[in-house]
Design an enzyme around this catalytic site. Structure first.
Site, PDB file in Angstrom:
ATOM      1  N   ASN A   1       0.835  -1.201   0.000  1.00  0.00           N
ATOM      2  CA  ASN A   1       0.000   0.000   0.000  1.00  0.00           C
ATOM      3  C   ASN A   1       0.875   1.259   0.000  1.00  0.00           C
ATOM      4  OD1 ASN A   1      -2.661   1.441   0.528  1.00  0.00           O
ATOM      5  ND2 ASN A   1      -1.429   2.177   2.239  1.00  0.00           N
ATOM      6  N   GLU A   2       0.596   2.155  -0.910  1.00  0.00           N
ATOM      7  CA  GLU A   2       1.271   3.459  -0.969  1.00  0.00           C
ATOM      8  C   GLU A   2       2.766   3.366  -0.737  1.00  0.00           C
ATOM      9  OE1 GLU A   2      -0.765   6.295   1.547  1.00  0.00           O
ATOM     10  OE2 GLU A   2      -2.462   6.424   0.187  1.00  0.00           O
TER      11      GLU A   2
HETATM   12  C1  BGC Z   1      -3.658   5.290   3.921  1.00  0.00           C
HETATM   13  C2  BGC Z   1      -4.638   4.995   5.028  1.00  0.00           C
HETATM   14  C3  BGC Z   1      -4.983   6.268   5.774  1.00  0.00           C
HETATM   15  C4  BGC Z   1      -5.614   7.237   4.797  1.00  0.00           C
HETATM   16  C5  BGC Z   1      -6.056   8.552   5.410  1.00  0.00           C
HETATM   17  C6  BGC Z   1      -3.925   6.559   3.178  1.00  0.00           C
HETATM   18  O1  BGC Z   1      -2.711   7.208   3.014  1.00  0.00           O
HETATM   19  O2  BGC Z   1      -3.513   4.183   3.055  1.00  0.00           O
HETATM   20  O3  BGC Z   1      -4.097   4.010   5.858  1.00  0.00           O
HETATM   21  O4  BGC Z   1      -5.802   6.037   6.863  1.00  0.00           O
HETATM   22  O5  BGC Z   1      -4.690   7.535   3.783  1.00  0.00           O
HETATM   23  O6  BGC Z   1      -4.983   9.243   5.959  1.00  0.00           O
END
Ligand code: BGC
Length: 397
Positions: free
Chosen positions: A150-151
């Site tokens: 993720n990201e």
């Molecule tokens: C992330 C989440 C986070 C959301 C809001 C995203 O960067 O994957 O885990 O809660 O943004 O900040």
């Protein structure tokens, strides 16, 4: 638009509770930590059937959730069959409710042993991640969509924060504060993550039928006049490098919340405004369209899935207006020929927002004492849109 994924997203650490073998848990419990703790979170480790049922009953067809690596591999090379069986039950439960499972292997947290041994810069981190992916693949054979990391662009920052925390330099990992400009993702870590992604993708392609990709934090950056060179540099370092790694993947995940300008010095902090969201970010539902169009340009031919989009607010009517506008910008991009396969709202539930509880992104509220779930009007609204398959005039009214 048959088969369009309409869903909501979550991550294990933010909702499960008591992920005691993870690096975040350790950080939260260090004396110098100034963060709020995750504790029981919203107890989704036990209550996931109810979470899924609420999403399915509302009309959504997809649920994105993550596996907690630290539960599956609490010590190096030691894999928990019980943890794998737990996540397999989650997949079966989703399928039973008619929800397509969209599974993330790694969402910001790591086993503590991994971080204490250098994290992504530690010995054999890529092999370690691939070995974990091999174990995960044993339960993912019939899962249609898998995200490796993720990201990764934010993951490079989080890896750096872990190091600063371990050395005592930092006291908080919280990144959603109003005046913050995050440092530029560090390319050395980004390249290791790209290798880890490629290795996990090979494992998944060999052992499952899943469509595999990763998800990028898209910043919807725009230049101020005269700052085009700086803009190109920042945009590449922040997101295009990560989008490029998706060329040849089965999809790329676009995650979008807000938009920021870039001037000759770099990214400009969000100006203070009463309209800013509870995360301190500018209210920019149109960011989603900008993010989708940029991803399509950088990764031509790779299908796009919006794997996160949402707003931190206590005002659920505002959440509906934001989402309505964001979806309109998505469908404008589709009308212009961009291949978007789904929209997964962040987040299914109000959850642990990485060091604090205040920014509520959920379609479902949770009483953190009784764990009682209360669906918000926005869940009903999004479910209705999903049933119709498209927005219609006056949907947000
Ligand atoms: C992330 C989440 C986070 C959301 C809001 C995203 O960067 O994957 O885990 O809660 O943004 O900040």
């Amino acid at each position: 638009m048959t088969n369009f994924l309409w869903g909501a997203a979550s991550s294990a650490y933010q909702i499960e509770g008591n992920n005691t073998a993870s690096d975040w848990w350790w950080i939260e419990h260090q004396a110098q930590s100034s963060m709020e703790r995750s504790g029981d979170a919203v107890d989704s480790y036990h209550r996931y059937p109810e979470d899924m049922r609420l999403l399915a009953e509302a009309g959504l067809n997809t649920y994105r959730f993550s596996l907690e690596w630290a539960r599956i591999e609490p010590a190096p090379g030691e894999f928990s069959r019980a943890a794998l069986a737990h996540y397999r039950r989650m997949i079966d439960t989703a399928l039973g409710f008619g929800l397509t499972p969209f599974v993330t292997l790694q969402h910001f947290t790591h086993p503590l042993w991994f971080s204490q041994d250098g994290g992504w810069h530690g010995p054999k981190s890529v092999e370690r991640f691939a070995r974990y992916a091999e174990q995960a693949a044993t339960i993912l054979h019939d899962v249609p969509w898998v995200c490796t990391i993720n990201e990764p662009n934010v993951e490079t920052l989080s890896a750096r924060l872990v190091d600063r925390f371990v050395s005592g330099e930092a006291t908080s990992m919280t990144v959603t504060t109003p005046d913050i400009v995050l440092p530029t993702p560090d390319r050395a870590t980004g390249s290791i993550l790209a290798e880890a992604h490629a290795a996990a993708k090979d494992v998944l392609r060999e052992n499952t039928d899943a469509k595999t990709g990763w998800t990028v934090a898209c910043q919807a950056l725009t230049p101020t006049p005269g700052s085009e060179d700086k803009f190109a540099e920042v945009k590449y370092a922040w997101e295009d490098f990560y989008l490029e790694q998706s060329r040849g993947d089965d999809y790329v995940g676009v995650q979008s919340y807000t938009s920021q300008t870039v001037d000759e010095n770099g990214i400009v902090p969000h100006p203070e405004s009463p309209d800013n969201t509870l995360a301190g970010w500018a209210y920019r539902p149109d960011a989603l369209g900008i993010a989708i169009r940029n991803a399509a340009e950088v990764t031509p031919g790779t299908p796009i899935v919006v794997t996160e989009n949402g707003i931190a607010t206590h005002d659920d009517e505002r959440r509906i207006r934001y989402t309505d506008e964001a979806l309109r910008s998505l469908f404008d991009a589709v009308d212009d020929g961009i291949d978007v396969r789904g929209y997964l709202h962040w987040s299914a539930l109000d959850n642990f927002e990485w060091g604090h509880w205040e920014p509520t992104f959920g379609l479902i509220a949770v009483d953190r004492t009784t764990f009682e779930r209360t669906p918000k009007p926005s869940l009903r609204w999004l479910g209705e849109v999903a049933r119709k398959g498209r927005l219609q005039e006056g949907d947000a009214a």
